[in-house]
Design a protein around this motif. Structure first.
Motif: not given
Length: 330
Positions: A103-117
């Motif tokens: 959904t439009p909301e689910s695709l938003k980054n929560s701010g601290n999500v990083d693929r490198k982790k």
């Protein structure tokens, strides 16, 4: 169906001789698959019971007694994650399919999500004898290709981490496919949240036949691992379902070869009827939806990829060939 698509499908192993199998009307009959296949199957075993409760059959034969030792399968490892549901194929050590909801909301980054982790991990809920392992991909020549992409799970770090489980992974050609055209298709799917408030996706591998030198049709695919135990799919599919507020669905199914694809190739060249996908995958889709509620997505939105260069590296792909759009498996 375009002439170009017909040519590509033919080179992938779908000819006029088997057209009815792939392109015929889908059956209206379907059997609901349960996560616990053993319990479901044992409850439905055909038996004859006398008044005293004794199983009987002509000649005293009772094959169902075998199941007291255990049900052989198949077992479908169905598991729910935050962003997707996976159904795992123990034989080929690939997903059967994964189901997503964006959904439009689910695709938003929560701010601290990083693929490198996030790191690739074996799914320890799968018995070791049937588990895809990290070492199986080592120097295989294939990428560990997400079926539910990490970019669809930016709403939480845990959700993104779960996309790196090997039960969500299939061997994919890297340059020219996983890192290029397939990634562009994934981005196209995310773009659909601008057109629909809710988008559902089904993704998975396929193993399609090809015509061999002796004129016969065979399904051939490579195996990787030591010992070789992970199948390399010949193709991948993605079903896109846009949900409208009035209950109508906009639907498109795409089948892509697991090989280099020129970014100039139109996405619609890979569009196939849902019925064709059902017959080639053994799955059934949207069978509970009235036909009048299903619309063709590519007649409502422009089905095209947006080519984005990743890692700031410009990739040059070979020119498109006339009959090798859907190349046979290696």
């Amino acid at each position: 169906m375009s002439k170009y698509l017909a040519t590509g499908i033919a080179s992938a192993g779908v000819s006029a001789a088997v057209a009815n199998f792939f392109w015929g009307k889908s059956s209206t009959e379907t059997n609901a698959q349960q996560a616990n296949g053993a319990n479901t199957a044992s409850k439905n075993l055909p038996t004859t019971i006398t008044g005293g409760g004794t199983l009987v059959s002509p000649g005293g034969v009772n094959p169902s007694e075998f199941f007291k030792y255990g049900f052989p399968g198949p077992v479908h490892d169905l598991k729910t994650h935050q962003e997707y549901i996976s159904c795992y194929d123990r034989q080929k050590r690939n997903p059967y399919y994964v189901v997503e909801h964006i959904t439009p909301e689910s695709l938003k980054n929560s701010g601290n999500v990083d693929r490198k982790k996030s790191v690739f991990k074996e799914d320890e809920q799968i018995p070791l004898a049937f588990r895809a392992q990290l070492r199986d991909y080592f120097r295989s020549g294939y990428d560990r290709g997400h079926q539910a992409p990490a970019a669809n799970a930016k709403f939480s770090q845990e959700a993104m981490n779960e996309t790196f489980l090997l039960t969500n992974i299939s061997p994919q050609v890297g340059d020219g496919f996983n890192r290029d055209y397939w990634a562009h298709l994934e981005y196209f799917c995310r773009q659909q949240v601008a057109n629909f408030p809710s988008v559902r996706l089904v993704t998975g591998p396929l193993y399609l036949p090809k015509k061999c030198a002796d004129g016969k049709w065979r399904v051939e695919y490579e195996m990787i691992g030591n010992p070789p135990n992970i199948a390399v799919p010949t193709h991948f599919f993605k079903l896109v379902v846009g949900e409208k507020p009035n209950g109508d669905l906009s639907v498109a199914a795409f089948v892509l070869p697991n090989g280099v694809i020129d970014n100039k190739t139109s996405l619609t060249e890979f569009e196939v009827p849902v019925e064709a996908l059902e017959r080639s995958s053994g799955l059934t889709f949207l069978q509970n939806v009235p036909q009048g509620k299903k619309k063709q997505l590519c007649k409502e939105v422009k089905c095209e990829i947006t080519v984005r260069e990743f890692d700031n590296a410009t990739k040059t792909l070979p020119p498109k060939k006339d009959v090798l759009l859907l190349p046979p498996p290696k």
